[in-house]
Design a protein around this motif. Structure first.
Motif, PDB file in Angstrom:
ATOM      1  N   GLY A  98       8.524 -11.853  -1.101  1.00 30.16           N
ATOM      2  CA  GLY A  98       9.238 -11.012  -0.148  1.00 30.16           C
ATOM      3  C   GLY A  98       8.317 -10.024   0.537  1.00 30.16           C
ATOM      4  O   GLY A  98       8.411  -9.794   1.748  1.00 30.16           O
ATOM      5  N   THR A  99       7.388  -9.450  -0.229  1.00 34.11           N
ATOM      6  CA  THR A  99       6.413  -8.520   0.346  1.00 34.11           C
ATOM      7  C   THR A  99       5.485  -9.230   1.321  1.00 34.11           C
ATOM      8  O   THR A  99       5.187  -8.709   2.407  1.00 34.11           O
ATOM      9  N   LEU A 100       5.035 -10.418   0.953  1.00 35.12           N
ATOM     10  CA  LEU A 100       4.160 -11.171   1.854  1.00 35.12           C
ATOM     11  C   LEU A 100       4.883 -11.537   3.139  1.00 35.12           C
ATOM     12  O   LEU A 100       4.277 -11.588   4.221  1.00 35.12           O
ATOM     13  N   TRP A 101       6.197 -11.821   3.028  1.00 28.37           N
ATOM     14  CA  TRP A 101       6.962 -12.103   4.250  1.00 28.37           C
ATOM     15  C   TRP A 101       6.982 -10.888   5.171  1.00 28.37           C
ATOM     16  O   TRP A 101       6.812 -11.013   6.389  1.00 28.37           O
ATOM     17  N   VAL A 102       7.177  -9.694   4.607  1.00 29.11           N
ATOM     18  CA  VAL A 102       7.173  -8.479   5.423  1.00 29.11           C
ATOM     19  C   VAL A 102       5.816  -8.308   6.113  1.00 29.11           C
ATOM     20  O   VAL A 102       5.749  -8.011   7.322  1.00 29.11           O
ATOM     21  N   LEU A 103       4.733  -8.519   5.376  1.00 31.44           N
ATOM     22  CA  LEU A 103       3.398  -8.376   5.967  1.00 31.44           C
ATOM     23  C   LEU A 103       3.142  -9.460   7.018  1.00 31.44           C
ATOM     24  O   LEU A 103       2.511  -9.199   8.054  1.00 31.44           O
ATOM     25  N   ALA A 104       3.612 -10.679   6.750  1.00 32.13           N
ATOM     26  CA  ALA A 104       3.444 -11.763   7.725  1.00 32.13           C
ATOM     27  C   ALA A 104       4.234 -11.469   9.002  1.00 32.13           C
ATOM     28  O   ALA A 104       3.763 -11.731  10.121  1.00 32.13           O
ATOM     29  N   ARG A 105       5.436 -10.933   8.838  1.00 29.99           N
ATOM     30  CA  ARG A 105       6.254 -10.569  10.010  1.00 29.99           C
ATOM     31  C   ARG A 105       5.568  -9.479  10.828  1.00 29.99           C
ATOM     32  O   ARG A 105       5.567  -9.524  12.080  1.00 29.99           O
ATOM     33  N   LEU A 106       4.993  -8.496  10.162  1.00 34.28           N
ATOM     34  CA  LEU A 106       4.268  -7.452  10.883  1.00 34.28           C
ATOM     35  C   LEU A 106       3.066  -8.032  11.620  1.00 34.28           C
ATOM     36  O   LEU A 106       2.768  -7.639  12.759  1.00 34.28           O
ATOM     37  N   THR A 107       2.363  -8.954  10.971  1.00 33.53           N
ATOM     38  CA  THR A 107       1.223  -9.600  11.627  1.00 33.53           C
ATOM     39  C   THR A 107       1.673 -10.367  12.856  1.00 33.53           C
ATOM     40  O   THR A 107       1.007 -10.353  13.906  1.00 33.53           O
ATOM     41  N   TRP A 108       2.795 -11.046  12.754  1.00 37.62           N
ATOM     42  CA  TRP A 108       3.333 -11.780  13.902  1.00 37.62           C
ATOM     43  C   TRP A 108       3.668 -10.838  15.048  1.00 37.62           C
ATOM     44  O   TRP A 108       3.352 -11.114  16.216  1.00 37.62           O
ATOM     45  N   ASP A 139       0.680  -5.285 -15.854  1.00 43.60           N
ATOM     46  CA  ASP A 139      -0.338  -5.250 -14.804  1.00 43.60           C
ATOM     47  C   ASP A 139       0.160  -5.931 -13.537  1.00 43.60           C
ATOM     48  O   ASP A 139      -0.124  -5.489 -12.417  1.00 43.60           O
ATOM     49  N   VAL A 140       0.905  -7.022 -13.706  1.00 40.75           N
ATOM     50  CA  VAL A 140       1.475  -7.737 -12.570  1.00 40.75           C
ATOM     51  C   VAL A 140       2.551  -6.878 -11.906  1.00 40.75           C
ATOM     52  O   VAL A 140       2.639  -6.801 -10.675  1.00 40.75           O
ATOM     53  N   HIS A 141       3.366  -6.213 -12.708  1.00 43.51           N
ATOM     54  CA  HIS A 141       4.404  -5.340 -12.155  1.00 43.51           C
ATOM     55  C   HIS A 141       3.786  -4.210 -11.346  1.00 43.51           C
ATOM     56  O   HIS A 141       4.278  -3.877 -10.260  1.00 43.51           O
ATOM     57  N   LEU A 142       2.738  -3.609 -11.872  1.00 46.82           N
ATOM     58  CA  LEU A 142       2.055  -2.541 -11.136  1.00 46.82           C
ATOM     59  C   LEU A 142       1.562  -3.052  -9.789  1.00 46.82           C
ATOM     60  O   LEU A 142       1.786  -2.429  -8.743  1.00 46.82           O
ATOM     61  N   ALA A 143       0.886  -4.197  -9.792  1.00 51.00           N
ATOM     62  CA  ALA A 143       0.294  -4.727  -8.569  1.00 51.00           C
ATOM     63  C   ALA A 143       1.356  -5.031  -7.518  1.00 51.00           C
ATOM     64  O   ALA A 143       1.212  -4.666  -6.343  1.00 51.00           O
ATOM     65  N   TYR A 144       2.434  -5.686  -7.924  1.00 49.85           N
ATOM     66  CA  TYR A 144       3.449  -6.082  -6.947  1.00 49.85           C
ATOM     67  C   TYR A 144       4.245  -4.889  -6.435  1.00 49.85           C
ATOM     68  O   TYR A 144       4.643  -4.860  -5.263  1.00 49.85           O
ATOM     69  N   ALA A 145       4.475  -3.909  -7.299  1.00 54.30           N
ATOM     70  CA  ALA A 145       5.181  -2.709  -6.851  1.00 54.30           C
ATOM     71  C   ALA A 145       4.348  -1.938  -5.829  1.00 54.30           C
ATOM     72  O   ALA A 145       4.860  -1.496  -4.791  1.00 54.30           O
TER      73      ALA A 145
END
Length: 506
Positions: A98-108, A139-145
């Motif tokens: 979901g986060t990558l989608w937001v970043l991809a949308r911003l890039t678009w 560690d994964v939770h920290l990174a994704y948050a």
């Protein structure tokens, strides 16, 4: 009927040509990719730590603060909603994609390039990122948050001034995710500070001193209140796990004889003194360079998480009395452990076999075995890249990337200041392990790896957009670039608006 179909066809073609459909296409692609990744990891790859927190989340074992109680509470809530412990691994995949989608949308929106927006989504399939997506680790939770907060900050920054409600809703969501990041990893606060600055600067491009103080005060108050709320909801046993760090220093810097003398001078009990001496002897004999408390410390029967709580004050007193006298050995030892973390990180792939969980493997986990075929395919993918491109899995590389991000004054594209702050978050997180690293483990540099990969991708897309704009000025618009973006805007090829000047000054 045929007229309706023709109108729909015409509308779809117009939407594709103008680009209004592409963000939804990106969302569909991200959903499919996230589902595929969650399927590979189903029901979630669990380590000994994960199994312990699962017992706590299910209420079959008392919660303790050796591992973050907030994670056990979040898992308990997910299980209560879904009835399945695998929901945690699925939620991790959903948050990342979901986060990558937001970043991809911003890039678009900034570049008007479908290819560049897809490149941002592809970060989720990078071997050094995908390897831990379904591993239930703090560690994964920290990174994704933290990455989600970064995406929220960029979104808030680009919202029109009249979108007041959307702005505040996103800011509240960002603060909640940032608070979770601060609570889920005990050393995550240094990494959260620059990301908090991102949120403040997204809401107010040029905040004054009072606004900084007010925002900081609110954030600290929310963190404290959330911590108190989690403690009230879980009633965790106190372990004072921080004492494992001075134990490591004492038994590796001092000789066994010196450990005995130091324990007597600090007023340690005979039992603690003898155990510390035995730890020093055992680690020296087995050549174990770190993580002494878990690897070498004698245990009477099952592991007692409260043992340190009753003796932490004495251990800290030993450390404060001895380390100033042996400062050279301390610096050498910490340099040794930190360099190993940077250059020889292990566990680049966690295979989820639960081998180190032993008898503590929860019965619910035994009922849902992993898919060995998919696990083997993923392991081949990750370990192949670890062999051919080992720097992707090594801390020194991402430390260097974070340094470059911080030190360069200006980056191309609209997010120069944001990229520097992202690099600062990674840098502080890595440096925080210099006096505290318990062992060499790739998961300790997972956030710098994720942040660095996203930052490099955004820099690359900005360079590509700049070259594309230069080529378009000579050759005209390419077919896959919309003439008009959603909202009637032309595709952006450079930062625009009042923030451009602020970024340039920063």
């Amino acid at each position: 009927m045929s007229g309706t179909v023709d109108r729909w066809t015409t509308a779809l073609r117009r939407g594709w040509r103008t680009g209004t459909l592409w963000p939804w296409c990106l969302g569909g692609i991200a959903a499919v990719c996230g589902y595929a990744v969650a399927t590979v990891f189903h029901p979630g790859y669990l380590s000994a730590d994960s199994n312990t927190q699962l017992w706590q989340a299910l209420g079959d074992e008392p919660v303790n603060d050796w591992h973050p109680p907030v994670m056990a509470l979040a898992w308990r809530i997910l299980i209560g909603i879904t009835g399945d412990f695998s929901s945690m691994a699925a939620a991790q995949a959903a948050l990342l994609w979901g986060t990558l989608w937001v970043l991809a949308r911003l890039t678009w929106r900034k570049t008007g390039s479908r290819g560049l927006s897809l490149a941002v989504l592809a970060v989720g399939f990078a071997p050094h990122i995908m390897n831990l997506t379904g591993v239930v680790w703090k560690d994964v939770h920290l990174a994704y948050a933290l990455l989600a907060v970064f995406a929220i900050a960029l979104t808030v920054r680009d919202l029109p001034p009249e979108r007041v409600r959307s702005r505040w809703a996103l800011l509240v969501l960002g603060v909640l995710l940032l608070v979770y990041a601060a609570l889920v990893r005990k050393n995550g606060i240094p990494a959260a500070i620059p990301v908090f600055a991102l949120l403040v600067l997204a809401a107010w491009p040029v905040p004054g001193r009072r606004r900084w103080l007010a925002a900081t005060g609110v954030f600290v108050a929310v963190v404290l209140a959330a911590g108190a709320g989690v403690s009230a909801a879980t009633a965790p046993l106190t372990t004072r796990v921080y004492a494992v760090i001075p134990v490591d220093d004492l038994v590796h810097v001092l000789t066994p004889a010196q450990v005995r003398t130091a324990a007597e001078q600090a007023g340690a009990s005979d039992d603690l003194r003898d155990r510390l001496v035995a730890t020093a002897v055992d680690c020296q004999k087995r050549q174990i360079a770190s993580d002494a408390y878990l690897q070498c410390f004698p245990q009477d029967g099952p592991f007692d998480v409260t043992y340190l709580d009753r003796r932490a004050d004495v251990i800290v007193r030993m450390w404060t009395q001895q380390m100033p006298r042996h400062w050279k050995g301390y610096v050498e030892y910490r340099g040794r452990v930190f360099s190993k973390l940077l250059f020889q990180s292990n566990q680049r792939f966690w295979n989820g076999t639960h081998v180190n969980a032993g008898a503590r493997l929860h019965p619910d986990v035994r009922k849902e075995p992993l898919n060995d075929t998919l696990r083997s395919a993923l392991q081949n993918y990750v370990t192949g890249f670890a062999r051919d491109l080992p720097m992707l899995f090594q801390g020194w590389f991402w430390l260097a990337v974070s340094l470059v991000l911080v030190l360069r004054r200006r980056w191309p594209g609209p997010y120069s200041r944001e990229l520097r702050l992202l690099g600062a978050s990674s840098l502080l997180y890595v440096l925080a392990y210099l006096p505290t690293a318990p062992e060499s483990n790739y998961r300790y540099v997972y956030w710098p790896a994720l942040a660095g990969t996203v930052a490099l991708t955004l820099v690359a897309t900005a360079y590509a957009a700049r070259r594309r704009a230069a080529a378009d000025s000579l050759a005209g618009e390419p077919e896959d670039r919309p003439a008009v973006l959603p909202g009637g805007r032309a595709p952006e090829t450079a930062p625009a608006g009042p923030r451009e000047g602020a970024d340039a000054v920063g």
